[in-house]
Design an enzyme around this catalytic site. Structure first.
Site, PDB file in Angstrom:
ATOM      1  N   ARG A 273       2.314   2.351  -1.488  1.00 52.23           N
ATOM      2  CA  ARG A 273       1.690   2.616   0.208  1.00 52.23           C
ATOM      3  C   ARG A 273       1.475   3.421  -0.249  1.00 52.23           C
ATOM      4  O   ARG A 273       2.155   5.051   0.418  1.00 52.23           O
ATOM      5  CB  ARG A 273       3.252   1.820   0.696  1.00 52.23           C
ATOM      6  CG  ARG A 273       3.293   1.839   2.658  1.00 52.23           C
ATOM      7  CD  ARG A 273       3.446   3.469   2.484  1.00 52.23           C
ATOM      8  NE  ARG A 273       3.948   3.085   4.297  1.00 52.23           N
ATOM      9  CZ  ARG A 273       3.866   4.376   5.309  1.00 52.23           C
ATOM     10  NH1 ARG A 273       3.476   5.579   4.342  1.00 52.23           N
ATOM     11  NH2 ARG A 273       3.753   4.189   6.055  1.00 52.23           N
ATOM     12  N   ASP A 275      -0.178   5.758   2.586  1.00 53.91           N
ATOM     13  CA  ASP A 275       0.174   6.696   4.367  1.00 53.91           C
ATOM     14  C   ASP A 275      -0.784   6.991   4.992  1.00 53.91           C
ATOM     15  O   ASP A 275      -2.457   7.303   4.744  1.00 53.91           O
ATOM     16  CB  ASP A 275       0.895   7.995   3.981  1.00 53.91           C
ATOM     17  CG  ASP A 275       1.615   8.921   5.450  1.00 53.91           C
ATOM     18  OD1 ASP A 275       2.209   7.693   5.773  1.00 53.91           O
ATOM     19  OD2 ASP A 275       0.665   9.810   5.750  1.00 53.91           O
ATOM     20  N   GLU A 312      -0.879   1.791   4.885  1.00 53.08           N
ATOM     21  CA  GLU A 312      -0.493   1.909   6.146  1.00 53.08           C
ATOM     22  C   GLU A 312      -1.293   2.228   7.084  1.00 53.08           C
ATOM     23  O   GLU A 312      -2.324   3.356   7.305  1.00 53.08           O
ATOM     24  CB  GLU A 312       0.677   3.212   7.012  1.00 53.08           C
ATOM     25  CG  GLU A 312       0.819   3.274   8.682  1.00 53.08           C
ATOM     26  CD  GLU A 312       1.692   4.768   8.192  1.00 53.08           C
ATOM     27  OE1 GLU A 312       2.665   4.924   9.950  1.00 53.08           O
ATOM     28  OE2 GLU A 312       1.058   5.864   7.223  1.00 53.08           O
TER      29      GLU A 312
END
Length: 622
Positions: A273, A275, A312
């Site tokens: 994931r 950022d 994200e």
């Protein structure tokens, strides 16, 4: 220097013969020595600012550091203008923290037992986000292993670790990391992380790792002593941008590509994931994210394992998640904050800050169908048109949630949803997520209604930095004028009170909420209409006056209708003619549905639904 997907070619590594090979990019140095075991070994200078050494003087577990002799025109001069001592910027283990020496690690020494694990398809991800330091009392990787059976019984299929790259001290969210290759020492270091991942795979759980490629933390950040890792060409909320497209950027890009490959290849991480990729400044012809994807695809072909890149993203730009042959960057999925924002406003969240862009139920219905709320419309908060339509993107490319570490911890007091809305509304919010045609994410403790707050915490040692962080947090929330003191990020208490209280599992209403979450997750897995993430088989209708939403999902012959009442009053809703409706889930019930319960029966195709609740019906042809 050419990247080799088969092995790490950055920092210190051991080859098949057990000989240490060191690759260091330090164009600001006129000479580099490796200091270890009382020895000082010269590195050989190579092209483009690289230095290299092959030696038998280093063994697994030995400490080492570099001695950098500076060029006369070095950007950062030392006090004597001659040399300085630094840890390896690609260190795998900072046993003594950010100010200590690096420790040599043989990445090939761990005995993996997950040879039959090839990863999970992205559409099967049911994500559980956790912070290693506050998930358990011990706050380390080993303690997480004791909770794997709990997570498996809950029904989640993937755990997402907040960042574990070495940061200063032993308390931090993880976004202040300064050694991207080194696993946080207070969590157990690299060996413990591998052991955890191996154990997760044995239980059928995928592992997602949160990584930060948009900035470096402040304390222990010595990258500028080696070379131009940063550029003044752009500024970010954290200062200078990482140098992805300015002069001498190629070794910097390779540094982060190597980092991605290491987590997948050497630690068997299933997905990253990434950022806030909107804060990555890069106008290269081949942006760094696109290049990362190319290398990851090559690695997957080589190993036969699947690895995903989840970002994200605060741009509502499908270019990031479009496939590369459509001109996209090829990211596999993205977080969708707008689903969260629309959902929370629907549930009563005040429309201030970025919530001012959201009107509630109508936009929630749009997000169910379109993922993005803003896909070209005017955004009052941004004062401009914003976003583009996600046309070619599947449901599995969007991650949604009713809470996460940001939405909880970035509140001044770190209140969880369980403290902000009623118990019944918490249940409805959870169902709204699990009934979506997207990937659901649960934030640790949410599943049993944890009430301990998750606050922002640090453990810096630099007094000026500590002062700046404290003042920054106070200034951020000054406009609220709540009369409540902003929690001190540096305080032990702020960290300790953010830990989960596992004793609540034996108490009501927490054990009840846990059973509810298990039932929701089981329902999602059992019914193909919910499990299959086909965005074409979704219809969401908002009933603004009643603050209700009708969500229809279908697959092949199965069709489900989800009635959600976000209002504070009982509502009567009409159902479409031509079906028989069997109630299979009722959030207001004690058992929520199933074969042992009759459930709610529509009368003349009308249903009365209690406030703050959801009813799910299986539609059967008459």
């Amino acid at each position: 220097m050419e990247i080799d997907i088969r092995k790490r070619k950055i920092g210190l590594n051991f080859n098949e013969a057990g000989v240490a090979e060191i690759y260091l990019w330090a164009p600001y140095a006129s000479k580099v020595d490796l200091i270890t075991n009382g020895l000082s070994l010269d590195l050989l200078e190579r092209d483009l600012g690289y230095w290299y050494l092959e030696t038998k003087a280093l063994k697994d577990g030995d400490e080492y550091r570099f001695k950098l002799y500076q060029l006369e025109d070095a950007v950062h001069q030392t006090s004597d203008g001659k040399h300085l001592y630094r840890a390896d910027p690609a260190s795998l283990w900072q046993k003594a923290g950010v100010a200590g020496n690096s420790t040599a690690v043989d990445l090939n020494a761990f005995m993996w037992t997950d040879q039959n694990w090839h990863g999970l398809p992205l559409e099967e991800f049911i994500i559980y986000e956790l912070h290693a330091g506050t998930f358990t009392d011990n706050g380390d990787f080993k303690a997480i292993e004791t909770k794997l059976q709990y997570l498996k019984d809950l029904g989640v299929t993937a755990i997402e670790l907040m960042p574990v790259a070495q940061f200063s001290g032993d308390r931090n969210w993880g976004y202040d990391g300064v050694f991207p290759f080194a696993t946080q020492n207070s969590y157990g270091g690299p060996e413990a992380l591998k052991h955890l991942i191996n154990a997760c795979h044995a239980e059928g759980l995928a592992v997602i790792l949160d990584v930060v490629y948009n900035h470096m933390g402040p304390e222990g950040n010595y990258f500028n002593d080696f070379g131009p890792y940063f550029t003044n060409k752009y500024q970010t909320p954290w200062g200078q941008a990482i140098n992805f497209d300015d002069a001498n950027c190629d070794p910097v890009r390779d540094y982060f590509i190597e980092n991605v490959l290491m987590w997948f290849r050497d630690f068997h991480v299933d997905a990253l994931r990434m950022d806030a990729v909107h804060a990555i400044k890069d106008f290269s012809a081949v942006p760094i994210l696109q290049e990362i994807k190319t290398y990851v695809s090559q690695l997957c072909d080589h190993t036969g394992r699947s690895h995903q890149l989840i970002v994200e993203l605060d741009l509502n730009d499908p270019k990031y998640i479009n496939e590369q042959h459509y001109g996209g960057y090829g990211m596999d999925a993205q977080w969708v904050d707008e689903f969260h924002h629309a959902l929370r406003v629907t549930a009563g969240q005040e429309q201030n800050g970025y919530y001012a862009d959201f009107n509630g139920i109508k936009q929630l219905a749009k997000s169910y169908e379109d993922a993005y709320v803003y896909d070209g419309q005017y955004s009052p908060h941004r004062e401009k048109k914003f976003g583009a339509k996600a046309v070619k993107n599947e449901g599995k490319q969007f991650v949604v949630f009713s809470q996460n570490h940001d939405q909880v911890g970035n509140r001044m007091l770190g209140e969880r949803t369980s403290e902000l809305v009623s118990f019944e509304m918490c249940k409805l919010l959870a169902a709204a997520v699990f009934c979506s045609p997207f990937l659901p994410l649960v934030f640790m403790g949410e599943e049993y209604g944890e009430t301990n707050r998750f606050q922002f915490f640090t453990s810096h040692s630099d007094k000026e930095l500590i002062k700046a962080v404290r003042e920054g947090r106070k200034a951020e929330f000054a406009a609220f004028h709540s009369g409540t003191e902003t929690p001190d990020p540096q305080s032990d208490e702020t960290f300790l009170t953010s830990k989960l209280d596992w004793n609540k599992l034996n108490e009501q209403p927490h054990s009840y909420m846990l059973r509810y979450y298990k039932a929701l997750i089981s329902l999602r897995k059992e019914h193909q209409s919910l499990f299959m993430l086909n965005r074409k088989n979704v219809k969401a209708t908002s009933l603004v006056d009643q603050n209700c939403l009708v969500l229809e999902r279908w697959h092949d012959e199965e069709r489900l209708i989800c009635l959600m009442n976000f209002s504070g009053q009982e509502q009567t809703l009409a159902l479409e003619n031509g079906y028989q409706y069997r109630n299979i889930f009722n959030s207001s019930s004690t058992t929520w549905g199933g074969s042992t319960e009759v459930g709610v029966v529509p009368v003349q195709n009308k249903v009365t639904i209690l406030s703050e609740s959801i009813l799910i019906f299986l539609c059967e042809n008459v």
